[in-house]
Enzyme design. Structure first.
Site, PDB file in Angstrom:
ATOM      1  N   GLU A   1       2.500   2.587  11.196  1.00 51.24           N
ATOM      2  CA  GLU A   1       2.683   4.010  10.894  1.00 51.24           C
ATOM      3  C   GLU A   1       3.185   4.774  12.112  1.00 51.24           C
ATOM      4  O   GLU A   1       2.600   4.707  13.190  1.00 51.24           O
ATOM      5  CB  GLU A   1       1.379   4.644  10.392  1.00 51.24           C
ATOM      6  CG  GLU A   1       1.561   6.122  10.052  1.00 51.24           C
ATOM      7  CD  GLU A   1       0.420   6.727   9.266  1.00 51.24           C
ATOM      8  OE1 GLU A   1       0.468   7.955   9.007  1.00 51.24           O
ATOM      9  OE2 GLU A   1      -0.520   5.992   8.899  1.00 51.24           O
TER      10      GLU A   1
ATOM     11  N   LYS B   1      -8.016  -2.280   3.198  1.00 55.65           N
ATOM     12  CA  LYS B   1      -7.213  -1.930   4.372  1.00 55.65           C
ATOM     13  C   LYS B   1      -8.113  -1.251   5.390  1.00 55.65           C
ATOM     14  O   LYS B   1      -8.925  -0.392   5.026  1.00 55.65           O
ATOM     15  CB  LYS B   1      -6.046  -1.004   4.021  1.00 55.65           C
ATOM     16  CG  LYS B   1      -5.171  -0.660   5.253  1.00 55.65           C
ATOM     17  CD  LYS B   1      -3.896   0.065   4.858  1.00 55.65           C
ATOM     18  CE  LYS B   1      -4.120   1.530   4.528  1.00 55.65           C
ATOM     19  NZ  LYS B   1      -4.572   2.329   5.716  1.00 55.65           N
TER      20      LYS B   1
ATOM     21  N   GLU C   1      -8.151   0.283   9.656  1.00 55.21           N
ATOM     22  CA  GLU C   1      -7.345   0.709  10.796  1.00 55.21           C
ATOM     23  C   GLU C   1      -7.831   0.050  12.083  1.00 55.21           C
ATOM     24  O   GLU C   1      -9.035  -0.157  12.271  1.00 55.21           O
ATOM     25  CB  GLU C   1      -7.412   2.232  10.935  1.00 55.21           C
ATOM     26  CG  GLU C   1      -6.845   2.977   9.740  1.00 55.21           C
ATOM     27  CD  GLU C   1      -6.889   4.489   9.897  1.00 55.21           C
ATOM     28  OE1 GLU C   1      -6.498   5.183   8.949  1.00 55.21           O
ATOM     29  OE2 GLU C   1      -7.313   4.981  10.971  1.00 55.21           O
TER      30      GLU C   1
ATOM     31  N   ASP D   1      -7.268   6.672   1.788  1.00 54.49           N
ATOM     32  CA  ASP D   1      -8.199   7.751   2.121  1.00 54.49           C
ATOM     33  C   ASP D   1      -7.468   9.074   2.325  1.00 54.49           C
ATOM     34  O   ASP D   1      -8.103  10.124   2.484  1.00 54.49           O
ATOM     35  CB  ASP D   1      -9.063   7.402   3.329  1.00 54.49           C
ATOM     36  CG  ASP D   1      -8.268   7.071   4.583  1.00 54.49           C
ATOM     37  OD1 ASP D   1      -7.023   7.126   4.544  1.00 54.49           O
ATOM     38  OD2 ASP D   1      -8.897   6.749   5.614  1.00 54.49           O
ATOM     39  N   SER D   2      -6.135   9.039   2.261  1.00 58.49           N
ATOM     40  CA  SER D   2      -5.348  10.278   2.246  1.00 58.49           C
ATOM     41  C   SER D   2      -5.720  11.149   1.058  1.00 58.49           C
ATOM     42  O   SER D   2      -5.393  12.345   1.035  1.00 58.49           O
ATOM     43  CB  SER D   2      -3.852   9.951   2.207  1.00 58.49           C
ATOM     44  OG  SER D   2      -3.564   9.000   1.186  1.00 58.49           O
TER      45      SER D   2
ATOM     46  N   ASP E   1      -8.523   1.584   0.841  1.00 56.50           N
ATOM     47  CA  ASP E   1      -8.865   1.925   2.220  1.00 56.50           C
ATOM     48  C   ASP E   1     -10.372   1.879   2.442  1.00 56.50           C
ATOM     49  O   ASP E   1     -11.154   2.326   1.590  1.00 56.50           O
ATOM     50  CB  ASP E   1      -8.382   3.339   2.554  1.00 56.50           C
ATOM     51  CG  ASP E   1      -7.037   3.356   3.241  1.00 56.50           C
ATOM     52  OD1 ASP E   1      -6.650   2.338   3.846  1.00 56.50           O
ATOM     53  OD2 ASP E   1      -6.361   4.403   3.187  1.00 56.50           O
TER      54      ASP E   1
END
Length: 279
Positions: free
Chosen positions: A186, A118, A120, A49-50, A88
């Site tokens: 991270e 993925k 978070e 999602d970056s 993501d």
């Protein structure tokens, strides 16, 4: 073929089996050409999602939508034949409930061809991870600095110093026990990253963590020098393609204004060229 090239695409179970073995190579990709470039050399290609920040100029990842992830996921999938694609889950698509997470994850995998998702979060997301894995959706976890939580974390700070170290250790153990096949660490201290790596039975993928992790990941635009808004301490620039691209565009503009481009070799004659009859 490069000496770093691989031959077959790994599955999540293959990635998990790499624990303690040859380091796992991961990069982000958002387009077909970039995916093609890294396919032979990466074990995992993450549609991160970056992309909201590095491609769309958004201030954070919070504005990224499912539609954006699907669009770029499809593009990346078309460029891969050897690497495993992970995608993501965007902010707001999985936090409400395990059921919401399953619906979103199933859509992402179905519409992009991703091999895993993925998400978070640590202990508070363990139930969701277990729910997904039990229903056939492989999950890569992500703890430490979780960009979707920057408003509650207070910015892009190192996570896991002092008393917070034990919290992150428990996060790692929780996602591993829930069935995640790997976990991204991270911006976590080196010593803690090594301790986590030694304490869980799934691979750790570091980004600003430790060379002792089971693998590494970087945002490709960072390591190629294409994203220049800022440079994180943990980024190594392997090229300065942003500078090269700017210089090439400047040269093109100068050639156009001076009428040096197009040159004779770039244009077409009025008459059809004669066929070559020589044998």
């Amino acid at each position: 073929m490069s000496a770093t090239a691989r031959q077959t695409a790994p599955m999540p179970v293959d990635i998990k089996s790499r624990k303690g073995g040859e380091p796992i190579v991961s990069l982000t990709a958002y387009t077909t050409p970039m995916a093609q470039m890294m396919d032979a050399h990466c074990d995992i290609v993450l549609v991160g999602d970056s992309l909201g920040m590095v491609l769309h100029g958004l201030p954070s990842t919070l504005e990224v939508t499912m539609e954006m992830m699907i669009l770029h996921g499809r593009a990346v999938s078309r460029g891969l034949s050897r690497a495993m694609m992970v995608i993501d889950m965007p902010f707001g698509s999985y936090e409400q409930s395990p059921e919401q997470a399953f619906e979103s994850a199933a859509r992402l995998m179905r519409e992009t061809g991703a091999g895993a998702v993925k998400l978070e979060g640590g202990q508070h997301m363990a139930q969701t991870i277990e729910f997904l894995v039990q229903r056939g959706i492989p999950v890569m976890a992500h703890i430490g600095l979780t960009p979707q939580s920057i408003n509650t974390l207070g910015g892009y700070k190192v996570q896991g110093r002092g008393p917070q170290a034990e919290v992150l250790m428990q996060d790692a153990k929780a996602v591993a026990a829930a069935g995640a096949f790997s976990v991204v660490l991270e911006k976590t201290p080196q010593g803690l990253s090594d301790e986590i790596t030694a304490s869980i039975d799934i691979p750790t993928i570091g980004i600003g963590a430790s060379a002792g992790c089971d693998g590494q990941i970087l945002v490709v635009d960072d390591m190629l020098g294409l994203f220049t808004a800022f440079k994180a301490k943990f980024v190594k620039r392997y090229a300065e393609l942003g500078d090269l691209g700017a210089a090439a565009i400047a040269a093109y503009a100068a050639d156009v204004r001076a009428r040096r481009f197009p040159a004779p070799e770039h244009v077409f004659a009025d008459a059809e060229p004669k066929a070559n009859t020589k044998r």
